[in-house]
Scaffold this motif. Sequence first.
Motif, PDB file in Angstrom:
ATOM      1  N   CYS A 158       0.892  -1.320   0.104  1.00 12.27           N
ATOM      2  CA  CYS A 158       0.048  -0.190  -0.087  1.00 12.27           C
ATOM      3  C   CYS A 158       0.853   1.234  -0.036  1.00 12.27           C
ATOM      4  CB  CYS A 158      -0.851  -0.226   1.309  1.00 12.27           C
ATOM      5  SG  CYS A 158      -1.986  -1.331   1.149  1.00 12.27           S
ATOM      6  N   VAL A 161       2.312   1.906  -3.390  1.00  6.27           N
ATOM      7  CA  VAL A 161       1.189   2.339  -4.407  1.00  6.27           C
ATOM      8  C   VAL A 161       1.096   3.912  -4.198  1.00  6.27           C
ATOM      9  CG1 VAL A 161      -1.295   2.485  -4.909  1.00  6.27           C
ATOM     10  CG2 VAL A 161       0.142   0.213  -4.383  1.00  6.27           C
ATOM     11  N   LEU A 289      -5.749  -4.880  -2.760  1.00  5.45           N
ATOM     12  CA  LEU A 289      -6.344  -4.640  -3.759  1.00  5.45           C
ATOM     13  C   LEU A 289      -7.346  -3.553  -3.864  1.00  5.45           C
ATOM     14  CD1 LEU A 289      -7.325  -8.413  -5.019  1.00  5.45           C
ATOM     15  CD2 LEU A 289      -5.265  -6.869  -5.895  1.00  5.45           C
ATOM     16  N   GLY A 292      -5.289  -0.197  -3.955  1.00  4.77           N
ATOM     17  CA  GLY A 292      -4.864   0.234  -5.128  1.00  4.77           C
ATOM     18  C   GLY A 292      -5.947   0.245  -6.211  1.00  4.77           C
ATOM     19  N   GLY A 293      -7.091   0.278  -6.163  1.00  5.44           N
ATOM     20  CA  GLY A 293      -8.124   0.529  -6.759  1.00  5.44           C
ATOM     21  C   GLY A 293      -8.577  -0.571  -7.733  1.00  5.44           C
ATOM     22  N   TRP A 294      -7.799  -2.113  -7.576  1.00  7.63           N
ATOM     23  CA  TRP A 294      -8.006  -3.126  -8.430  1.00  7.63           C
ATOM     24  C   TRP A 294      -8.948  -3.907  -7.844  1.00  7.63           C
ATOM     25  CZ3 TRP A 294      -2.612  -2.693  -6.153  1.00  7.63           C
ATOM     26  CH2 TRP A 294      -1.840  -2.184  -7.140  1.00  7.63           C
ATOM     27  N   ALA A 295      -9.882  -3.414  -6.958  1.00  6.91           N
ATOM     28  CA  ALA A 295     -10.882  -4.319  -6.551  1.00  6.91           C
ATOM     29  C   ALA A 295     -11.946  -3.381  -5.817  1.00  6.91           C
ATOM     30  CB  ALA A 295     -10.632  -5.461  -5.405  1.00  6.91           C
ATOM     31  N   ASP A 296     -13.285  -3.605  -5.999  1.00  6.55           N
ATOM     32  CA  ASP A 296     -14.349  -2.623  -5.666  1.00  6.55           C
ATOM     33  C   ASP A 296     -14.345  -2.688  -3.852  1.00  6.55           C
ATOM     34  OD1 ASP A 296     -17.420  -2.279  -4.426  1.00  6.55           O
ATOM     35  OD2 ASP A 296     -17.008  -1.025  -6.102  1.00  6.55           O
TER      36      ASP A 296
END
Length: 347
Positions: A158, A161, A289, A292-296
């Motif tokens: 995190c 990122v 995730l 990082g915006g890769w999952a809701d």
Amino acid sequence: MLYGIAAAIAALLLAALLAGLLRVPGLRLGLVDRRRARPVPVVGGMAVVLATVLVAGVGEWTGVAPLGAGVGALLGAAAGVAALGLVADVWRLRARVPLAGTAVAALCVVPYEDTGVVGGVLAAAWVTGVAGAFRALDHADGLAGTVGVVTAFGVGACAAVEVLDGLAVLLSVLAAALTGFLMHNWHPARVAFGGCGALFTGFVLASAAVLARTGYDAVPSAGVLFALTAVVSVDAVLVVLARRLAGRPVTRRGPDHLGHRLRRLGLTSRGATVVVGAGAFASVLVGVLVHGGWADAGAVWWVAGGGVVAVLGLVCVKGAGARAVPAARASVQVRGDVRRPLRVRNG
């Protein structure tokens, strides 16, 4: 990049070396975990703290990997928390004393300019709670160290990122130091974490997570912070709920934590650690995730649901009540050349 790899290797080797060297002095001084059926010195945490502070401090001092003002203050406050935990290990202070000191340290590292006063106080309370829960998680061989390594990698991701290089380096060094400690703490453990290492690790991880989420909305941030530390939260909720249902004081120790209950389900000590570590990996992965915006953000609800299922399922497993230690396994406490019976308390 190269320094990060070299720093991690140095921290791993240094922590493993220090844990081995401190074991005998810890036994001679009687610094042992009284919850165990055999004398295990609580010096592993000191090895983790020293390795992390020395390696990260060298990077800051030489300018090769500067931590930055905020991260440097975090490391200094964490060192103070570790010192208080060491005092608690030596003089058996009540749990409220190191927690109070941890709360003061947390109030000193929260970025109020970004969180506001109310948000900062809430963040400090959360950091204190995680540090205390992490200390309680140190009730079985390899458990706290395994969860700590997984969480450190997750929070470090995190931080990466957010391009917080100093924070990412500190967390990679901590993860490596915990790995070196696990070489001596895996079942059957030769050294234990102790309040020194547990409070230090929980404080660094929780404070770093708060810094990594700075600037984000409060509600999504709360979800990510929960996912990153779901295992320690589940353990704390499980213990509080079980003791309240049994009519026991919440502060009274007992064999009713995650590791204890998984053992009663038939798992071995190593098996229980692997299961808890897998749970920590899954929840931390969700937190990374989502951050990082890769999952809701809704994925956090799956972590919360899994936590509720774990608590409701394990609370039914008998865990309260102390078990007597068989006479054949009576432990001894070593002070110099004198060997005397060691009082054992479960919890």
